[in-house]
Design an enzyme around this catalytic site. Structure first.
Site: not given
Ligand code: TTP
Ligand code: MG
Length: 390
Positions: A28, A123-124
């Site tokens: 992730d 991103d995952e």
């Molecule tokens: P995440 O992997 O949940 O968050 P992140 O990568 O920003 O942070 P981390 O993993 O380090 O906690 O989500 C990936 C992307 O998806 C995030 O950069 C932006 C988008 N996203 C949204 O647009 N709305 C949301 O509610 C979430 C959770 C994510």
């Molecule tokens: Mg993330």
């Protein structure tokens, strides 16, 4: 002799074998959108960056850099609240096309290690690396290499979890963010799960967590005190899932993306058009994007579907199924031209065009089926037949 006589293979034993042999990675990216903005704008590095909607227009935070999170800013919060919490933050609108391109780049790094890859979002992803293209026996070393490759190639950090099942790999990747690498072995699983708050477990949202807590169940260890029947009584089927999850029992396979049913791309045109050649030009661009995604997934498809929405919002689709799967945009061109002839005699302007390829198959399987002279399998199609309306 009866099948399996003298060799009892209970579900429990099967599970144990799975624990012993599977190696699952969950990767992730850290603060994905915000990290890309900091990468591309060195002046933003080390500063609170918030990507999302406009605080003046009821915008919502998509994500925030870790510097902004220190002020209590988080995803899905109103941008207005975020600005109140961190007034000096840099507010940016999202650049989705860049994020998608980076996502593709990262997935293609993962694909060098395994084709058993299941992307969950931009991103995952889960990777089953039990056997892998690099013949690496240590999933930990593989995970370390993945992190390094992603950092070198994209300038981003990822957090990686390694375990024997999906849910533990995901919990592990979350355990030491950002830039984490956490391994949970089968021996460590029980201890690790015991301390987790119930809301960490898959499927436990706010409502379920509140129900559990009302019965004094706040952690994995608490839930383990309950029998299957008790959990079923409280939560129904979900209670059974939870019973297994708190014990680290999760047989779900990593589902490779090639299991998807179709790959499509559509575009709403800047201005409504009536010119057939202009439409074909746009369809070719869409087909090129479809080709890229098919190639990324190592798949090809036999059915090409054209979607047209007219200026009055009426829409039609026309499809053709070929005798052999195709992947190249160039090979799709003549079929798209032929499908477009459905507009003959139609004077309405067009506002949206789309191209989808379906009836998908693995490219390796396709190649093998040619080799083994099993062409007939692919000959059931009806290339050249009248266009089918859908
Ligand atoms: P995440 O992997 O949940 O968050 P992140 O990568 O920003 O942070 P981390 O993993 O380090 O906690 O989500 C990936 C992307 O998806 C995030 O950069 C932006 C988008 N996203 C949204 O647009 N709305 C949301 O509610 C979430 C959770 C994510
Ligand atoms: Mg993330």
């Amino acid at each position: 002799m009866k099948y399996n006589e003298g060799k009892k293979t209970s579900r429990e034993e099967t599970r144990k074998v799975i624990h012993d042999i599977r190696k699952i990675v969950h990767a992730d990216c850290d603060a994905f959108y915000a990290s890309i903005e900091q990468r591309d704008h060195p002046a933003y590095r080390g500063k609170p960056v918030i990507v999302g909607g406009d605080p003046e227009k009821r915008g919502v935070v998509s994500t925030a850099s870790y510097e902004a999170r220190a002020y209590g800013v988080h995803s899905a919060q109103s941008a207005k609240t975020a600005r109140r919490l961190c007034p000096h933050a840099i507010f940016l609108r999202p650049r989705f096309e860049i994020y998608q391109a980076v996502s593709r780049e990262i997935l293609s790094i993962y694909r060098e290690y395994t084709s058993r890859l299941e992307p969950l979002s931009l991103d995952e992803a889960y990777l089953d690396v039990t056997s892998n293209h690099k013949d690496m026996t240590s999933a930990t070393l593989l995970a370390r290499e993945l992190k390094q490759r992603v950092r070198e190639q994209t300038g981003l950090t990822i957090s990686v979890g390694v375990s024997y099942c999906k849910s533990l790999a995901k919990i592990a990747s979350d355990a030491h963010k950002p830039d984490g690498l956490t391994v949970i072995t089968p021996q460590q699983a029980e201890h690790f799960l015991a301390a987790l708050p119930v809301s960490t477990f898959l499927g436990v949202g706010k409502v379920t967590a509140a129900k559990l807590e009302a019965h004094g169940l706040s952690t994995g260890a608490d839930v383990r005190q309950w029998t299957q029947d008790q959990l079923y009584g409280l939560l129904g089927k979900q209670g059974i899932h939870l019973y297994h999850l708190v014990r680290g029992e999760d047989d779900r396979p990593v589902e490779p993306e090639r299991k998807r049913k179709s790959v499509g791309k559509e575009s709403t045109l800047g201005a409504d058009i009536g010119d057939r050649e202009a439409m074909l030009g746009i369809l070719e661009q869409l087909a090129a994007q479809v080709e890229q995604r098919l190639k990324e997934g190592g798949i090809a498809g036999k059915t090409i579907t054209l979607k047209i929405t007219f200026a009055d919002f009426e829409h039609i689709t026309r499809a053709i199924t070929l005798t052999r799967p195709i992947q190249d945009a160039q090979a799709m061109r003549p079929w798209l031209r032929s499908l477009l002839s459905c507009l003959d005699g139609n004077t309405k302007l067009v506002r949206l065009l789309g191209v989808t390829v379906s009836t998908l198959g693995d490219v390796d399987t396709v190649a093998q089926s040619f080799l083994s002279q099993q062409l007939s399998l692919w000959e059931e199609g009806n290339a050249g037949a009248p266009l089918a309306s859908r």
